[in-house]
Scaffold this motif. Structure first.
Motif, PDB file in Angstrom:
ATOM      1  N   ALA A  47       7.211  -6.060  -7.693  1.00  0.00           N
ATOM      2  CA  ALA A  47       7.193  -7.076  -6.630  1.00  0.00           C
ATOM      3  C   ALA A  47       8.242  -6.759  -5.569  1.00  0.00           C
ATOM      4  O   ALA A  47       7.971  -6.869  -4.363  1.00  0.00           O
ATOM      5  CB  ALA A  47       7.417  -8.462  -7.222  1.00  0.00           C
ATOM      6  N   GLU A  48       9.437  -6.365  -5.987  1.00  0.00           N
ATOM      7  CA  GLU A  48      10.490  -6.010  -5.030  1.00  0.00           C
ATOM      8  C   GLU A  48      10.097  -4.787  -4.201  1.00  0.00           C
ATOM      9  O   GLU A  48      10.334  -4.753  -2.989  1.00  0.00           O
ATOM     10  CB  GLU A  48      11.808  -5.745  -5.759  1.00  0.00           C
ATOM     11  N   LEU A  49       9.512  -3.782  -4.850  1.00  0.00           N
ATOM     12  CA  LEU A  49       9.073  -2.582  -4.129  1.00  0.00           C
ATOM     13  C   LEU A  49       7.974  -2.923  -3.126  1.00  0.00           C
ATOM     14  O   LEU A  49       7.990  -2.436  -1.997  1.00  0.00           O
ATOM     15  CB  LEU A  49       8.576  -1.517  -5.110  1.00  0.00           C
ATOM     16  N   ALA A  50       7.025  -3.745  -3.540  1.00  0.00           N
ATOM     17  CA  ALA A  50       5.944  -4.136  -2.634  1.00  0.00           C
ATOM     18  C   ALA A  50       6.505  -4.890  -1.432  1.00  0.00           C
ATOM     19  O   ALA A  50       6.112  -4.626  -0.289  1.00  0.00           O
ATOM     20  CB  ALA A  50       4.907  -4.987  -3.377  1.00  0.00           C
ATOM     21  N   ASP A  51       7.425  -5.811  -1.667  1.00  0.00           N
ATOM     22  CA  ASP A  51       8.055  -6.543  -0.562  1.00  0.00           C
ATOM     23  C   ASP A  51       8.824  -5.595   0.349  1.00  0.00           C
ATOM     24  O   ASP A  51       8.704  -5.662   1.570  1.00  0.00           O
ATOM     25  CB  ASP A  51       8.997  -7.628  -1.076  1.00  0.00           C
ATOM     26  N   PHE A  52       9.600  -4.708  -0.237  1.00  0.00           N
ATOM     27  CA  PHE A  52      10.416  -3.777   0.541  1.00  0.00           C
ATOM     28  C   PHE A  52       9.549  -2.885   1.431  1.00  0.00           C
ATOM     29  O   PHE A  52       9.870  -2.650   2.595  1.00  0.00           O
ATOM     30  CB  PHE A  52      11.292  -2.926  -0.384  1.00  0.00           C
ATOM     31  N   HIS A  53       8.442  -2.395   0.858  1.00  0.00           N
ATOM     32  CA  HIS A  53       7.576  -1.474   1.593  1.00  0.00           C
ATOM     33  C   HIS A  53       6.469  -2.204   2.370  1.00  0.00           C
ATOM     34  O   HIS A  53       5.614  -1.546   2.975  1.00  0.00           O
ATOM     35  CB  HIS A  53       6.953  -0.457   0.638  1.00  0.00           C
ATOM     36  N   ASN A  54       6.498  -3.528   2.335  1.00  0.00           N
ATOM     37  CA  ASN A  54       5.518  -4.349   3.044  1.00  0.00           C
ATOM     38  C   ASN A  54       4.087  -3.960   2.674  1.00  0.00           C
ATOM     39  O   ASN A  54       3.245  -3.657   3.518  1.00  0.00           O
ATOM     40  CB  ASN A  54       5.721  -4.262   4.564  1.00  0.00           C
ATOM     41  N   THR A  55       3.829  -3.953   1.370  1.00  0.00           N
ATOM     42  CA  THR A  55       2.516  -3.616   0.840  1.00  0.00           C
ATOM     43  C   THR A  55       2.245  -4.481  -0.382  1.00  0.00           C
ATOM     44  O   THR A  55       2.971  -5.435  -0.641  1.00  0.00           O
ATOM     45  CB  THR A  55       2.427  -2.104   0.537  1.00  0.00           C
ATOM     46  N   SER A  56       1.211  -4.157  -1.131  1.00  0.00           N
ATOM     47  CA  SER A  56       0.884  -4.914  -2.341  1.00  0.00           C
ATOM     48  C   SER A  56       1.162  -4.063  -3.581  1.00  0.00           C
ATOM     49  O   SER A  56       1.207  -2.834  -3.512  1.00  0.00           O
ATOM     50  CB  SER A  56      -0.589  -5.315  -2.331  1.00  0.00           C
ATOM     51  N   VAL A  57       1.318  -4.739  -4.704  1.00  0.00           N
ATOM     52  CA  VAL A  57       1.477  -4.027  -5.967  1.00  0.00           C
ATOM     53  C   VAL A  57       0.210  -3.219  -6.245  1.00  0.00           C
ATOM     54  O   VAL A  57       0.281  -2.091  -6.735  1.00  0.00           O
ATOM     55  CB  VAL A  57       1.800  -5.006  -7.114  1.00  0.00           C
ATOM     56  N   ASP A  58      -0.952  -3.775  -5.914  1.00  0.00           N
ATOM     57  CA  ASP A  58      -2.206  -3.039  -6.110  1.00  0.00           C
ATOM     58  C   ASP A  58      -2.186  -1.696  -5.375  1.00  0.00           C
ATOM     59  O   ASP A  58      -2.656  -0.687  -5.895  1.00  0.00           O
ATOM     60  CB  ASP A  58      -3.405  -3.854  -5.632  1.00  0.00           C
ATOM     61  N   TYR A  59      -1.636  -1.680  -4.163  1.00  0.00           N
ATOM     62  CA  TYR A  59      -1.526  -0.423  -3.430  1.00  0.00           C
ATOM     63  C   TYR A  59      -0.566   0.531  -4.144  1.00  0.00           C
ATOM     64  O   TYR A  59      -0.862   1.714  -4.285  1.00  0.00           O
ATOM     65  CB  TYR A  59      -1.048  -0.667  -1.993  1.00  0.00           C
ATOM     66  N   LEU A  60       0.552   0.009  -4.604  1.00  0.00           N
ATOM     67  CA  LEU A  60       1.547   0.863  -5.270  1.00  0.00           C
ATOM     68  C   LEU A  60       0.971   1.545  -6.504  1.00  0.00           C
ATOM     69  O   LEU A  60       1.306   2.700  -6.787  1.00  0.00           O
ATOM     70  CB  LEU A  60       2.783   0.045  -5.666  1.00  0.00           C
ATOM     71  N   ILE A  61       0.116   0.840  -7.241  1.00  0.00           N
ATOM     72  CA  ILE A  61      -0.404   1.413  -8.483  1.00  0.00           C
ATOM     73  C   ILE A  61      -1.770   2.075  -8.304  1.00  0.00           C
ATOM     74  O   ILE A  61      -2.365   2.529  -9.269  1.00  0.00           O
ATOM     75  CB  ILE A  61      -0.432   0.390  -9.630  1.00  0.00           C
ATOM     76  N   GLY A  62      -2.269   2.105  -7.066  1.00  0.00           N
ATOM     77  CA  GLY A  62      -3.486   2.845  -6.780  1.00  0.00           C
ATOM     78  C   GLY A  62      -4.787   2.086  -6.990  1.00  0.00           C
ATOM     79  O   GLY A  62      -5.854   2.703  -7.043  1.00  0.00           O
ATOM     80  N   LEU A  63      -4.735   0.763  -7.108  1.00  0.00           N
ATOM     81  CA  LEU A  63      -5.963  -0.005  -7.270  1.00  0.00           C
ATOM     82  C   LEU A  63      -6.688  -0.226  -5.946  1.00  0.00           C
ATOM     83  O   LEU A  63      -7.860  -0.597  -5.938  1.00  0.00           O
ATOM     84  CB  LEU A  63      -5.677  -1.362  -7.922  1.00  0.00           C
ATOM     85  N   THR A  64      -5.997  -0.039  -4.845  1.00  0.00           N
ATOM     86  CA  THR A  64      -6.592  -0.156  -3.524  1.00  0.00           C
ATOM     87  C   THR A  64      -5.965   0.883  -2.610  1.00  0.00           C
ATOM     88  O   THR A  64      -4.839   1.316  -2.853  1.00  0.00           O
ATOM     89  CB  THR A  64      -6.403  -1.583  -2.935  1.00  0.00           C
ATOM     90  N   ASP A  65      -6.705   1.248  -1.591  1.00  0.00           N
ATOM     91  CA  ASP A  65      -6.163   2.155  -0.587  1.00  0.00           C
ATOM     92  C   ASP A  65      -5.724   1.395   0.657  1.00  0.00           C
ATOM     93  O   ASP A  65      -5.309   2.007   1.638  1.00  0.00           O
ATOM     94  CB  ASP A  65      -7.210   3.212  -0.203  1.00  0.00           C
ATOM     95  N   VAL A  66      -5.828   0.073   0.610  1.00  0.00           N
ATOM     96  CA  VAL A  66      -5.417  -0.773   1.730  1.00  0.00           C
ATOM     97  C   VAL A  66      -3.917  -1.024   1.602  1.00  0.00           C
ATOM     98  O   VAL A  66      -3.474  -1.684   0.652  1.00  0.00           O
ATOM     99  CB  VAL A  66      -6.189  -2.112   1.742  1.00  0.00           C
ATOM    100  N   LYS A  67      -3.159  -0.495   2.548  1.00  0.00           N
ATOM    101  CA  LYS A  67      -1.704  -0.601   2.475  1.00  0.00           C
ATOM    102  C   LYS A  67      -1.188  -1.990   2.863  1.00  0.00           C
ATOM    103  O   LYS A  67      -0.163  -2.444   2.376  1.00  0.00           O
ATOM    104  CB  LYS A  67      -1.059   0.455   3.378  1.00  0.00           C
ATOM    105  N   LYS A  68      -1.937  -2.687   3.733  1.00  0.00           N
ATOM    106  CA  LYS A  68      -1.521  -3.998   4.220  1.00  0.00           C
ATOM    107  C   LYS A  68      -1.399  -4.984   3.048  1.00  0.00           C
ATOM    108  O   LYS A  68      -2.284  -5.047   2.195  1.00  0.00           O
ATOM    109  CB  LYS A  68      -2.555  -4.513   5.224  1.00  0.00           C
ATOM    110  N   PRO A  69      -0.308  -5.745   2.996  1.00  0.00           N
ATOM    111  CA  PRO A  69      -0.146  -6.692   1.888  1.00  0.00           C
ATOM    112  C   PRO A  69      -1.133  -7.847   2.000  1.00  0.00           C
ATOM    113  O   PRO A  69      -1.653  -8.132   3.084  1.00  0.00           O
ATOM    114  CB  PRO A  69       1.292  -7.187   2.041  1.00  0.00           C
ATOM    115  N   TYR A  70      -1.383  -8.497   0.887  1.00  0.00           N
ATOM    116  CA  TYR A  70      -2.245  -9.668   0.867  1.00  0.00           C
ATOM    117  C   TYR A  70      -1.550 -10.832   1.543  1.00  0.00           C
ATOM    118  O   TYR A  70      -0.321 -10.945   1.490  1.00  0.00           O
ATOM    119  CB  TYR A  70      -2.564 -10.081  -0.568  1.00  0.00           C
ATOM    120  N   PRO A  71      -2.307 -11.739   2.148  1.00  0.00           N
ATOM    121  CA  PRO A  71      -1.665 -12.944   2.711  1.00  0.00           C
ATOM    122  C   PRO A  71      -1.125 -13.800   1.569  1.00  0.00           C
ATOM    123  O   PRO A  71      -1.725 -13.856   0.492  1.00  0.00           O
ATOM    124  CB  PRO A  71      -2.790 -13.656   3.464  1.00  0.00           C
TER     125      PRO A  71
END
Length: 78
Positions: A47-71
């Motif tokens: 969660a901290e990494l996703a917030d820091f990089h302004n993305t989602s955990v799903d993106y970090l672990i490869g479940l999506t290729d959409v870098k934009k975080p969820y609303p």
């Protein structure tokens, strides 16, 4: 490498493992083990990494290729 995106995002910012580790309040060695999939990453760290990089955990672990975080949902006031 399982968590290649975590490494790539860090490198895109020209940051060292030590710099990211300090932000996460973990040692450089622990962070290195996260990047190299030698140690399980706690959900709080994801969660901290996703917030820091302004993305989602799903993106970090490869479940999506959409870098934009969820609303985020707004918190309801009690």
């Amino acid at each position: 490498m399982k968590y290649e995106r975590i490494r790539n995002l860090r490198e895109d910012l020209d940051m060292t493992q030590t710099e990211i580790a300090n932000i996460l309040n973990v040692s450089q060695r622990t962070y290195s083990r996260y990047e190299n999939d030698e140690r399980a990453i706690p959900i709080e760290i994801f969660a901290e990494l996703a917030d820091f990089h302004n993305t989602s955990v799903d993106y970090l672990i490869g479940l999506t290729d959409v870098k934009k975080p969820y609303p985020r949902n707004k918190k309801k006031s009690d």
